[in-house]
Design an enzyme around this catalytic site. Structure first.
Site, short mmCIF file in Angstrom:
data_model
loop_
_atom_site.label_atom_id
_atom_site.label_comp_id
_atom_site.label_asym_id
_atom_site.label_seq_id
_atom_site.Cartn_x
_atom_site.Cartn_y
_atom_site.Cartn_z
N HIS A 113 0.81 -1.22 0.00
CA HIS A 113 0.00 0.00 0.00
C HIS A 113 0.84 1.27 0.00
O HIS A 113 0.32 2.36 -0.05
CB HIS A 113 -0.90 0.02 1.23
C1 UD1 Z 1 -1.16 5.59 6.41
C2 UD1 Z 1 0.21 5.93 6.95
C3 UD1 Z 1 1.13 4.72 6.79
C4 UD1 Z 1 0.50 3.46 7.37
C5 UD1 Z 1 -0.87 3.27 6.74
C6 UD1 Z 1 -1.58 2.06 7.27
C7 UD1 Z 1 0.77 8.30 6.67
C8 UD1 Z 1 1.62 9.27 5.95
N1 UD1 Z 1 0.82 7.02 6.23
O1 UD1 Z 1 -1.05 5.42 5.01
O2 UD1 Z 1 2.33 4.99 7.46
O3 UD1 Z 1 1.31 2.35 7.05
O4 UD1 Z 1 -1.66 4.43 7.02
O5 UD1 Z 1 -2.74 1.79 6.52
O6 UD1 Z 1 0.11 8.66 7.62
N2 UD1 Z 1 -8.47 5.76 2.37
C9 UD1 Z 1 -9.72 5.20 2.31
N3 UD1 Z 1 -10.32 4.81 3.47
C10 UD1 Z 1 -9.73 5.00 4.68
C11 UD1 Z 1 -8.45 5.59 4.73
C12 UD1 Z 1 -7.84 5.95 3.57
O7 UD1 Z 1 -10.30 5.03 1.24
O8 UD1 Z 1 -10.33 4.65 5.71
C13 UD1 Z 1 -7.80 6.17 1.14
C14 UD1 Z 1 -7.58 7.68 1.13
O9 UD1 Z 1 -8.60 8.31 0.49
C15 UD1 Z 1 -6.26 7.83 0.41
C16 UD1 Z 1 -5.57 6.51 0.61
O10 UD1 Z 1 -6.52 5.58 1.10
O11 UD1 Z 1 -6.48 8.01 -0.96
C17 UD1 Z 1 -4.40 6.65 1.54
O12 UD1 Z 1 -4.84 7.01 2.86
P1 UD1 Z 1 -3.93 7.88 3.83
O13 UD1 Z 1 -4.66 8.12 5.07
O14 UD1 Z 1 -3.41 9.05 3.08
O15 UD1 Z 1 -2.66 7.04 4.15
P2 UD1 Z 1 -2.35 5.47 4.11
O16 UD1 Z 1 -1.89 5.09 2.74
O17 UD1 Z 1 -3.45 4.68 4.70
#
Ligand code: UD1
Length: 369
Positions: free
Chosen positions: A204
């Site tokens: 991811h």
């Molecule tokens: C975050 C952490 C990472 C951790 C990961 C665990 C940061 C910089 N990164 O990354 O260190 O390993 O969490 O999962 O904080 N999204 C959804 N639903 C959700 C959450 C996110 O659809 O409940 C989507 C968001 O819209 C976004 C993507 O997933 O496009 C990434 O989410 P984001 O919260 O930016 O960070 P993670 O990749 O989850």
């Protein structure tokens, strides 16, 4: 004494759970959970919170998604308001997420001392937002709880005084020990795989999902290994979206894309896998705790000791051919010597941490590094 734990992502919830259990039993300590809302999907948040039995968050900041700056900025503003309102003596943050940074920064600006759990972890790659978050939070914190002596040494080299650093072990191991009895083999049934006869894959990280060439190489390698044994790949929402954008969103023969799993099912899937292929810092450690070999889909790892002990190997996805070959080699390799899984503590990190934090004078502010 009032302690506020600020968290917002799936790995934070899991790491916080064993700590909360111990804080709860210390007389005079009240812990309040503030959920930033960084992870908001039921699968990533509600289900995990329920499974690990974290105390119900009292405050939800509703930060949601956005660019790095938008997300962190929204959380910072909302966390400041929540902390002003709750007036804690100490704030606890875990790991390296944007929620971690926002919680720590909001607290120190209000002169509330911060405890950083999983301090001293470094990839030495500032292009990773997690690395930026870790470095900043370590230099903001008053109490730095590290998983093993090498992390303490890294912090000392950055000028952080020894007096602020406490080696407690890895709370991820505590969580694995606590919840593994609920992660039995019968949880494999819905996935139609047998123990020791499948590969578990998770990816991811932005470096992998946002680079179409890396994404294609990962999928090609997993499809290739799936001709040999089933591959189960629970997909983070970011990964699902990236695969669909790249036209790779459909499971091939033997490669099964799954929705995000609950923590207990995930523990079972890890525990009984033949091999784990991952770009997650937490999953690679969990693999080691279960004594399952892993392949790390990155050019480097913060947890190099796992490689030194033979439990993990690095395979950067930029080289598709080497990745494919390396996964097969990992499957064929003899199991490394069992070192008892003791590299990162004894599974009582949360107990050590909770006692230390409860006893620490709450007036302590960071010493100049
Ligand atoms: C975050 C952490 C990472 C951790 C990961 C665990 C940061 C910089 N990164 O990354 O260190 O390993 O969490 O999962 O904080 N999204 C959804 N639903 C959700 C959450 C996110 O659809 O409940 C989507 C968001 O819209 C976004 C993507 O997933 O496009 C990434 O989410 P984001 O919260 O930016 O960070 P993670 O990749 O989850």
């Amino acid at each position: 004494m009032r302690i506020v734990t600020v968290l917002g992502t799936r790995p934070d919830f899991i790491k916080a759970a064993p700590v909360s259990r111990h804080l709860e039993h210390i007389p005079g300590v009240e812990e309040i959970i503030v959920h930033t809302g960084q992870h908001y999907d039921a699968a990533l948040s509600d289900r995990i919170l329920e499974e690990v039995q974290l105390p119900r968050p009292r405050v939800f900041l509703g930060a949601g998604s956005g660019t790095q700056g938008q997300q962190t900025g929204r959380m910072l503003e909302a966390a400041e308001a929540a902390l002003r309102d709750l007036q804690p003596d100490k704030v606890v943050v875990h790991g390296d997420t944007n929620s971690t940074l926002a919680g720590a920064l909001a607290a120190v600006k209000l002169h509330i001392p911060v405890a950083h759990v999983e301090a001293g972890v470094r990839s030495f790659d500032r292009a990773m937002s997690e690395e930026v978050n870790r470095v900043l939070v370590d230099h903001l914190a008053t109490w730095l709880y590290v998983t093993h002596p090498a992390a303490a040494e890294l912090l000392r080299r950055e000028g952080i005084p020894d007096a602020l650093i406490t080696c407690v072990g890895d709370v991820t191991l505590d969580a694995v020990r606590l919840f593994s009895p609920c992660a039995r083999e019968n949880r494999l049934r819905p996935f139609a795989v047998a123990a020791g006869a499948y590969v578990l894959a998770t990816f991811h990280r932005a470096e992998n999902t946002d680079d179409p060439a890396c994404l294609r190489n990962i999928v090609a390698a997993l499809e290739d290994v799936a001709t040999r044994m089933p591959v189960l790949a629970p997909l983070h929402p970011r990964t699902r979206a990236a695969l669909e954008r790249a036209g790779l969103g459909t499971s091939a023969d033997g490669l099964h894309y799954l929705p995000p799993q609950g923590y207990l099912d995930m523990l079972a899937l890890e525990r009984f896998a033949r091999l784990i292929v991952t770009d997650s810092g937490t999953v690679q450690r969990e693999a080691y705790f279960h004594r399952v070999p892993s392949v790390i889909l990155r050019p480097d790892t913060e947890w190099r000791e796992l490689i030194a002990r033979g439990w993990a190997r690095l395979l950067p996805p930029a080289d598709g051919q080497a990745l494919r070959q390396g996964i097969h080699e990992a499957l064929d390799a003899p199991r490394p010597a069992d070192d008892g899984g003791t590299l990162l503590g004894d599974g009582r990190a949360a107990w050590h941490l909770a006692r230390h934090l409860a006893d620490a004078p709450s007036t302590a502010l960071p010493l100049a590094g």
